[in-house]
Enzyme design. Structure first.
Site, short mmCIF file in Angstrom:
data_model
loop_
_atom_site.label_atom_id
_atom_site.label_comp_id
_atom_site.label_asym_id
_atom_site.label_seq_id
_atom_site.Cartn_x
_atom_site.Cartn_y
_atom_site.Cartn_z
N VAL A 100 27.76 5.08 -27.14
CA VAL A 100 27.23 5.84 -26.36
C VAL A 100 26.94 7.91 -27.16
CG1 VAL A 100 27.78 7.26 -23.82
CG2 VAL A 100 28.91 5.20 -24.45
N CYS A 101 25.94 7.48 -26.65
CA CYS A 101 25.45 8.95 -26.43
C CYS A 101 24.92 9.50 -27.97
CB CYS A 101 25.80 10.11 -26.35
SG CYS A 101 25.60 12.30 -26.43
N SER A 102 25.40 10.02 -28.83
CA SER A 102 25.59 10.24 -30.78
C SER A 102 26.29 9.46 -31.22
CB SER A 102 25.98 11.97 -31.23
OG SER A 102 26.55 11.83 -30.31
N GLY A 103 27.10 8.65 -30.76
CA GLY A 103 27.65 7.97 -31.62
C GLY A 103 27.15 6.51 -32.02
N SER A 120 19.30 6.66 -28.09
CA SER A 120 20.64 7.63 -28.38
C SER A 120 20.70 9.11 -27.87
CB SER A 120 20.87 7.78 -29.87
OG SER A 120 22.11 9.21 -30.05
#
Length: 244
Positions: A100-103, A120
């Site tokens: 999720v997101c910058s993961g 992202s």
């Protein structure tokens, strides 16, 4: 049993994993593990919220579902070799590898997204390109085989709903959606770059930059991208030995 391993690292963004957690914990026979180097309290990016890592990497070698959330400290942890090694090993046997997101930067740094489409947070998308990722900015969820990446923060709920449907079917996924009353009706319509005004984009960038522009984060981001550039350059320089 479906073992779900959610990475919780210092500086994570809470909604990145809390949203998916609320959905995925409803999977039949689900066992949720919050994993880090060792069990113990982990502080979110706010510095106020604490979440307990329940298991270590060594205790969780082969989860069925791997989820890596984002956060302002992602770039620092994307250089953590023990974390990256565990992500690679977990991916070898996982049914689903997600972020999720910058993961997704951590998945990319582990070499898992090279040559794949992935998304992202809009501010982070350029950071994926040095890792050979085909970035996607106009899709909230991007899935290629078992790899599923979500856009920023709240998109993690959509990822989890999609994943639940893939595992248990649409009917059960809809029941979970109703159980958590997930019926988004935001009062504003500026949740994607394509919808936001220039002023809104500037304000959002300034809001996020307060943390991203801190000296520590700037250093870690620069080192991450620099090291990847060196690896890429060295890889191009390698000569393939011709068979005799």
């Amino acid at each position: 049993m479906t073992q779900i391993a959610i990475v919780v690292y210092p500086g994570f963004t809470a909604l990145d994993f809390i949203g998916p957690y609320e959905v995925l914990r409803n999977l039949p026979d689900a066992e949720v593990r919050f994993v880090w180097h060792e069990p113990g309290p982990i502080a979110a990016d706010s510095g106020v919220l604490l979440v307990g890592a329940t298991h270590s990497f060594d205790e969780t070698p082969s989860p069925d579902i791997l989820l890596v959330p984002g956060g302002m400290s992602t770039f620092e942890h994307a250089r953590d070799e023990k974390l990256l090694d565990w992500v690679r090993r977990a991916d070898e046997t996982s049914t689903w590898t997600t972020s999720v997101c910058s993961g997704s930067v951590i998945l990319a740094a582990a070499g898992l997204l090279k040559g794949r489409r992935a998304t992202s947070h809009w501010l982070v998308l350029p950071m994926l390109k040095p890792f050979g990722v085909e970035t996607v900015g106009d899709e909230r969820i991007v899935h290629e085989g078992k790899f599923v990446t979500a856009a920023g923060v709240s998109a993690g709920i959509d990822l989890a709903m999609w994943l639940f449907g893939e595992i248990c079917g649409e009917a059960k996924a809809k029941a979970v959606q109703l159980a958590i009353e997930y019926d988004p009706q935001p009062p504003f319509d500026s949740g994607h770059l394509s919808k936001a005004s220039v002023a809104t984009k500037a304000a959002a960038t300034a809001l996020l930059s307060k943390d991203l522009m801190r000296p520590t984060q700037l250093k870690e981001t620069t080192l991450l991208l620099w090291e990847q550039a060196i690896r890429t350059a060295r890889g191009r320089g390698k000569k393939t030995r011709q068979p005799v």
